[in-house]
Design a protein around this motif. Structure first.
Motif, PDB file in Angstrom:
ATOM      1  N   TYR A  35     -10.546  -8.450  37.733  1.00 57.23           N
ATOM      2  CA  TYR A  35     -11.336  -9.230  38.686  1.00 57.23           C
ATOM      3  C   TYR A  35     -11.097 -10.712  38.427  1.00 57.23           C
ATOM      4  CZ  TYR A  35     -14.073  -5.083  39.952  1.00 57.23           C
ATOM      5  OH  TYR A  35     -14.463  -3.848  40.421  1.00 57.23           O
ATOM      6  N   GLN A  37     -12.967 -14.369  38.863  1.00 60.36           N
ATOM      7  CA  GLN A  37     -14.248 -15.013  39.120  1.00 60.36           C
ATOM      8  C   GLN A  37     -14.051 -16.518  39.168  1.00 60.36           C
ATOM      9  OE1 GLN A  37     -17.392 -14.373  36.241  1.00 60.36           O
ATOM     10  NE2 GLN A  37     -18.966 -15.075  37.645  1.00 60.36           N
ATOM     11  N   PRO A  43     -17.447 -12.052  40.944  1.00 59.38           N
ATOM     12  CA  PRO A  43     -16.102 -11.517  40.688  1.00 59.38           C
ATOM     13  C   PRO A  43     -15.497 -10.876  41.938  1.00 59.38           C
ATOM     14  CG  PRO A  43     -17.620 -10.887  38.938  1.00 59.38           C
ATOM     15  CD  PRO A  43     -18.453 -11.458  40.045  1.00 59.38           C
ATOM     16  N   LEU A  88     -12.042 -17.516  35.888  1.00 58.39           N
ATOM     17  CA  LEU A  88     -12.237 -16.583  34.782  1.00 58.39           C
ATOM     18  C   LEU A  88     -11.699 -15.229  35.232  1.00 58.39           C
ATOM     19  CD1 LEU A  88     -13.584 -16.103  31.957  1.00 58.39           C
ATOM     20  CD2 LEU A  88     -15.624 -15.381  33.213  1.00 58.39           C
ATOM     21  N   LEU A  90     -11.434 -11.376  34.569  1.00 63.39           N
ATOM     22  CA  LEU A  90     -12.185 -10.340  33.869  1.00 63.39           C
ATOM     23  C   LEU A  90     -11.459  -9.007  33.962  1.00 63.39           C
ATOM     24  CD1 LEU A  90     -15.690 -11.276  35.260  1.00 63.39           C
ATOM     25  CD2 LEU A  90     -14.952 -11.567  32.900  1.00 63.39           C
ATOM     26  N   GLU A 102     -20.780   2.971  35.486  1.00 66.66           N
ATOM     27  CA  GLU A 102     -20.620   1.542  35.405  1.00 66.66           C
ATOM     28  C   GLU A 102     -19.259   1.179  34.841  1.00 66.66           C
ATOM     29  OE1 GLU A 102     -22.646   3.432  33.696  1.00 66.66           O
ATOM     30  OE2 GLU A 102     -22.877   2.786  31.615  1.00 66.66           O
ATOM     31  N   LEU A 103     -18.843  -0.052  35.135  1.00 60.49           N
ATOM     32  CA  LEU A 103     -17.656  -0.637  34.526  1.00 60.49           C
ATOM     33  C   LEU A 103     -18.067  -1.410  33.285  1.00 60.49           C
ATOM     34  CD1 LEU A 103     -15.791  -2.081  37.656  1.00 60.49           C
ATOM     35  CD2 LEU A 103     -15.543   0.168  36.588  1.00 60.49           C
ATOM     36  N   PHE A 104     -17.199  -1.408  32.286  1.00 60.19           N
ATOM     37  CA  PHE A 104     -17.421  -2.178  31.071  1.00 60.19           C
ATOM     38  C   PHE A 104     -16.466  -3.363  31.091  1.00 60.19           C
ATOM     39  CE2 PHE A 104     -20.225   0.582  28.606  1.00 60.19           C
ATOM     40  CZ  PHE A 104     -20.132   1.761  29.325  1.00 60.19           C
ATOM     41  N   PHE A 105     -17.032  -4.557  30.999  1.00 60.66           N
ATOM     42  CA  PHE A 105     -16.241  -5.776  31.144  1.00 60.66           C
ATOM     43  C   PHE A 105     -15.947  -6.416  29.794  1.00 60.66           C
ATOM     44  CE2 PHE A 105     -15.950  -6.773  35.650  1.00 60.66           C
ATOM     45  CZ  PHE A 105     -16.873  -5.888  36.193  1.00 60.66           C
ATOM     46  N   GLY A 106     -14.783  -7.066  29.729  1.00 61.12           N
ATOM     47  CA  GLY A 106     -14.471  -7.918  28.600  1.00 61.12           C
ATOM     48  C   GLY A 106     -15.071  -9.297  28.790  1.00 61.12           C
ATOM     49  N   GLU A 107     -14.831 -10.178  27.787  1.00 61.67           N
ATOM     50  CA  GLU A 107     -15.385 -11.518  27.828  1.00 61.67           C
ATOM     51  C   GLU A 107     -14.630 -12.420  28.803  1.00 61.67           C
ATOM     52  OE1 GLU A 107     -18.317 -10.689  26.003  1.00 61.67           O
ATOM     53  OE2 GLU A 107     -18.087 -12.703  25.186  1.00 61.67           O
ATOM     54  N   ARG A 110     -10.233 -17.462  30.498  1.00 58.55           N
ATOM     55  CA  ARG A 110     -10.449 -18.589  31.403  1.00 58.55           C
ATOM     56  C   ARG A 110      -9.152 -19.361  31.570  1.00 58.55           C
ATOM     57  NH1 ARG A 110     -14.304 -20.565  34.059  1.00 58.55           N
ATOM     58  NH2 ARG A 110     -15.921 -19.392  32.947  1.00 58.55           N
TER      59      ARG A 110
END
Lengths: 114, 114
Positions: A35, A37, A43, A88, A90, A102-107, A110
């Motif tokens: 994604y 953002q 996102p 950013l 993601l 659900e989706l699990f996102f990283g940090e 950037r």
């Protein structure tokens, strides 16, 4: 249990350059989505990879490409960078071909394009 | 096409007071709805989801959300706000199909003041 990890966390590029972003999914997950953002926005879906193939693509130009490796990790490549690519990025992971959870996102990574 | 709308850019609430962050959706068929939270310079963290069943969904950190089919809404609530709840909140809907692609709203900044 390792979550989603992304690298690099920050990077600066100039217009016209190319960038590669990397993602390792959460342990046990086999599907990776990317994604974008932009500042002040939600996102936006770029694409998703499953079984090393692109399953679905959002409304992004061909300058955005990706890859998934046999260990399920993934790369996002952006060519001919534009100022508007600053955002950013993601990575999100999930399990299975049909995902209702659900989706699990990283940090995130950037990217700043100058 | 599926979409979500978050009508408020920012919500301000005093610590200890109840909070509500609004979300409305537009989908064809049954909606799969999600709330995520994003702290500054961080990725998205899953809070809760509605797939089917009870209209009141309980999630992480004391948050809950109320699904209202007639009003096509999925508002996020918490009985007593904490300063640490201050963050950016995103509502999302799962696109129809089997990839699990999420469509996000623009986000609502929650500011909890002591």
């Amino acid at each position: 249990d390792a979550g989603v990890t992304q690298s690099p966390t920050h990077l600066i590029k100039t217009r016209g350059q190319q960038v590669t972003l990397r993602c390792s999914p959460k342990s046990g997950h086999d599907t990776v989505s990317w994604y974008q953002q932009a500042l002040g926005q939600g996102p936006q879906f770029i694409f998703q990879y499953y079984e090393e193939e692109e399953r679905q693509r959002g409304n992004f130009p061909d300058r955005f490409s990706g890859h998934q490796f046999p260990n399920y990790s993934s790369e996002l490549n952006v060519n001919a960078l534009l100022l508007g690519d600053s955002a950013l990025y993601l990575c999100a992971s999930s399990l299975g071909r049909t995902n209702t959870g659900e989706l699990f996102f990283g940090e995130g990574s950037r990217l700043t394009v100058l | 096409a599926q979409s979500v709308a978050q009508p408020e850019d920012q919500v301000n609430v005093a610590e200890g007071n109840p909070l509500t962050v609004k979300c409305t959706y537009s989908v064809s068929g049954n909606p799969y709805l999600f709330w995520y939270v994003q702290y500054p310079n961080r990725g998205l963290q899953f809070l809760l989801k509605y797939i089917t069943g009870d209209n009141l969904v309980k999630g992480s950190y004391g948050f809950e959300a109320e699904f209202n089919k007639s009003q096509t809404s999925f508002h996020l609530k918490k009985p007593s706000a904490l300063v640490s709840d201050s963050a950016l909140y995103f509502c999302a809907v799962r696109e129809s199909g089997n990839t699990g692609k999420l469509i996000f709203g623009q986000g609502t900044t929650l500011q909890v003041k002591p």
